[in-house]
Design a protein around this motif. Structure first.
Motif, PDB file in Angstrom:
ATOM      1  N   SER A   6       0.938  -1.234   0.161  1.00  0.00           N
ATOM      2  CA  SER A   6      -0.076  -0.154  -0.079  1.00  0.00           C
ATOM      3  C   SER A   6       0.798   1.230  -0.161  1.00  0.00           C
ATOM      4  CB  SER A   6      -1.010  -0.086   1.048  1.00  0.00           C
ATOM      5  OG  SER A   6      -1.899  -0.984   1.025  1.00  0.00           O
ATOM      6  N   LEU A  57      -5.105   2.260   2.620  1.00  0.00           N
ATOM      7  CA  LEU A  57      -5.019   2.375   4.072  1.00  0.00           C
ATOM      8  C   LEU A  57      -3.336   1.658   4.030  1.00  0.00           C
ATOM      9  CD1 LEU A  57      -6.130   3.203   6.701  1.00  0.00           C
ATOM     10  CD2 LEU A  57      -7.277   0.943   6.643  1.00  0.00           C
ATOM     11  N   ASP A 106      -3.828  -2.667  -5.705  1.00  0.00           N
ATOM     12  CA  ASP A 106      -3.287  -2.724  -4.433  1.00  0.00           C
ATOM     13  C   ASP A 106      -4.197  -4.034  -3.923  1.00  0.00           C
ATOM     14  OD1 ASP A 106      -1.902  -2.854  -1.922  1.00  0.00           O
ATOM     15  OD2 ASP A 106      -3.216  -1.103  -1.445  1.00  0.00           O
TER      16      ASP A 106
HETATM   17 MG    MG Z   1      -2.135  -2.837   2.306  1.00  0.00          MG
END
Ligand code: MG
Ligand code: GDP
Length: 166
Positions: free
Chosen positions: A16, A29, A56
């Motif tokens: 991320s 996040l 992601d």
């Molecule tokens: Mg992540």
């Protein structure tokens, strides 16, 4: 036309963080606690002059039981099938784990193009983990630090011929 890159790998390797760097917004996040979100996220990535879609794979909880292991596998397979190229991320600081090997197996069977990235590679402490990543049998690992922005030029270099195909 552009291509789609999926960032895959076990929880907490830094997927991320790289996604956020490529998209330039805090869309994904990032948390010290792995597996806070539970889905695939898509964003418009910018890397130098390259423009592409990035996915992601969030929500990959630690595989403490069969259902989580299964979920991790299904989510990764979905991302792989959506992508033209996969960035398979491992953590150069912790080294290769059995879960990394499971991911490598999925990617070898299912993905057309795989870029192996040894992340958190800033500093000498990561050297051993980078070397260890060769054992996954997916070629030379790209040294990356998503957090510090190291290796981004190299990543662009690797993605250029893929961009040229689309
Ligand atoms: Mg992540
Ligand atoms: P994900 O679970 O794979 O999406 O991983 P995250 O992006 O949420 O990152 C997990 C943890 O690793 C966070 O504490 C990040 O700050 C940290 N992290 C991410 N990238 C790097 C990096 O390049 N170097 C270091 N040292 N830590 C990183």
């Amino acid at each position: 036309m552009s291509f789609t890159l999926a960032i895959v790998g076990r929880p907490n390797v830094g997927k991320s963080t790289l996604f956020n760097r490529l998209v330039g917004k805090k869309l994904a996040l990032v948390d010290d606690q792995p597996g806070v979100t539970r889905d695939l996220r898509e964003g418009d990535a910018k890397l130098g002059h390259l423009r592409f879609t990035v996915i992601d794979t969030a929500g990959l909880e630690e595989a403490t039981d069969d259902s989580l292991q299964g979920r991790m596998r299904r989510l990764t397979e979905r991302a792989v099938d959506m992508a033209d190229v996969c960035l398979f991320m491992v953590d150069a600081r912790t080294g290769i784990t059995p879960t990394d090997e499971m991911f490598a197996e999925i990617l070898r069977k299912r993905a057309d193009k795989v870029i192996l990235a040894a992340n958190k590679a800033e500093g000498k402490v990561a050297d051993a983990g980078v070397i260890e990543a060769y054992s996954l049998g997916l070629g030379e690992p790209l040294r990356l630090s998503g957090e510090h922005g190291e290796g981004m030029g190299e990543l662009m270099h690797i993605l250029q011929p893929i961009a040229d195909e689309f």
